[in-house]
Every structure is written in C-alpha cells, then in structure tokens.
Design a protein around this motif. Sequence first.
Motif, PDB file in Angstrom:
ATOM      1  N   LYS A  26       0.825  -1.208   0.000  1.00 25.83           N
ATOM      2  CA  LYS A  26       0.000   0.000   0.000  1.00 25.83           C
ATOM      3  C   LYS A  26       0.862   1.262   0.000  1.00 25.83           C
ATOM      4  N   HIS A  27       1.857   1.291   0.867  1.00 18.57           N
ATOM      5  CA  HIS A  27       2.720   2.472   0.937  1.00 18.57           C
ATOM      6  C   HIS A  27       3.487   2.665  -0.365  1.00 18.57           C
ATOM      7  N   SER A  28       3.973   1.586  -0.926  1.00 15.63           N
ATOM      8  CA  SER A  28       4.757   1.675  -2.161  1.00 15.63           C
ATOM      9  C   SER A  28       3.908   2.175  -3.324  1.00 15.63           C
ATOM     10  N   ILE A  29       2.688   1.691  -3.421  1.00 11.53           N
ATOM     11  CA  ILE A  29       1.803   2.110  -4.510  1.00 11.53           C
ATOM     12  C   ILE A  29       1.493   3.595  -4.395  1.00 11.53           C
ATOM     13  N   VAL A  30       1.214   4.064  -3.188  1.00 10.09           N
ATOM     14  CA  VAL A  30       0.884   5.482  -2.984  1.00 10.09           C
ATOM     15  C   VAL A  30       2.080   6.368  -3.329  1.00 10.09           C
ATOM     16  N   ILE A  31       3.277   5.967  -2.910  1.00 10.05           N
ATOM     17  CA  ILE A  31       4.470   6.765  -3.212  1.00 10.05           C
ATOM     18  C   ILE A  31       4.736   6.791  -4.715  1.00 10.05           C
ATOM     19  N   VAL A  57       3.245  11.887   2.511  1.00  9.62           N
ATOM     20  CA  VAL A  57       2.800  11.427   1.199  1.00  9.62           C
ATOM     21  C   VAL A  57       1.272  11.463   1.214  1.00  9.62           C
ATOM     22  N   PRO A  58       0.645  12.206   0.294  1.00 12.17           N
ATOM     23  CA  PRO A  58      -0.815  12.260   0.282  1.00 12.17           C
ATOM     24  C   PRO A  58      -1.411  10.881   0.004  1.00 12.17           C
ATOM     25  N   PRO A  78       5.574   7.049   5.184  1.00 11.72           N
ATOM     26  CA  PRO A  78       6.054   5.670   5.038  1.00 11.72           C
ATOM     27  C   PRO A  78       7.569   5.646   4.802  1.00 11.72           C
ATOM     28  N   GLN A  79       8.320   5.705   5.899  1.00  9.47           N
ATOM     29  CA  GLN A  79       9.767   5.838   5.806  1.00  9.47           C
ATOM     30  C   GLN A  79      10.435   4.627   5.166  1.00  9.47           C
ATOM     31  N   LYS A  80      10.022   3.442   5.553  1.00  6.40           N
ATOM     32  CA  LYS A  80      10.667   2.234   5.048  1.00  6.40           C
ATOM     33  C   LYS A  80      10.487   2.114   3.533  1.00  6.40           C
ATOM     34  N   ALA A  81       9.285   2.345   3.057  1.00  2.69           N
ATOM     35  CA  ALA A  81       9.024   2.282   1.621  1.00  2.69           C
ATOM     36  C   ALA A  81       9.769   3.399   0.892  1.00  2.69           C
TER      37      ALA A  81
END
Length: 152
Positions: A26-31, A57-58, A78-81
């Motif tokens: 989820k975080h990766s897709i948003v970024i 990140v919005p 999402p720091q890790k992503a």
Amino acid sequence: MVGYTADIDPETSARAIGRELPVSPKHSIVICRHIKGFRLERAKAFLAEVIEQKTPVPDTRYGSSGHRRGKVGPGRFPQKAARQILKVLEGAEANAEYKGLVLDDMYIAHSAAHRGKAWEGRFPRARGRATPKIRETVNVEIILKESGDQED
C-alpha cells in the motif's frame, strides 16, 4: 513479474527495478503514484523529506490516514518504503549517467509498484504456540526519461 510494464525508447531513457523489497504494498503504490512525473531532483528531495518526516505522502487511494496539520490532507510518512524506492531511483539515475544522458533534464516517466511474493512467517505466542504472519514484498519499477521528449 517479468520485465517492465512500460515500453519507452531506450535511447532517451534509463530504468531500474527493485524486486521483492520487504515493504508495504500500500505504501509503495501510494508513493509511486505520487512521484510519477516529478523531475529527478524533486523526487529525490521529496523522498528524503518523507524519510525525515517533514513532508507526508498524500493518501489519495486508500484514505485511511488522518490529516496533517498545515501540510496536506490525508497523508502518512512511510519511511521504510521511501528508503527502498529512493534506492531504486538512485539506481535508475546511475544507469542514466552510465548511458551518458543529461541528468538535469530527467523526469520520472513511469513508476509502479506491484505485489511480490508473500510468504508465511511465524509469530511466537504463549504456551509454545505460534500465529501465522504474512510477510509481503513489493516489486518497484522506475523509468526516467529526458524532458526534451516530454509529452504534456
């Protein structure tokens, strides 16, 4: 996932892919959706600010996060992503430099995140028992292109 999901002229573009990165899909897709179209330096600065928790990140897709004061509507850090995507972006930048492309004119023509392999781990519980824990991975692909060919 085999190869890239976008075909772009190899003469004016550079690409990089990160396979089975241990981050949230989820975080990766948003970024990836947010940084698409950014200039290279702006994207690197944005990801660095996310890692430092200065710019969120919005969250325009999932909408399950709260608003950030004075910054943006619903968003997260999402720091890790962001760390993993920044590594892939720097790999694409190194590939562009190796090809002899002008780094100042590069923009992100394509960025995508897809779910990778998921495997079951174990979470130890009381009395010798264990609970299953799904470990998710992500495949991230980034394609940089020279802005002389930018399609607006």
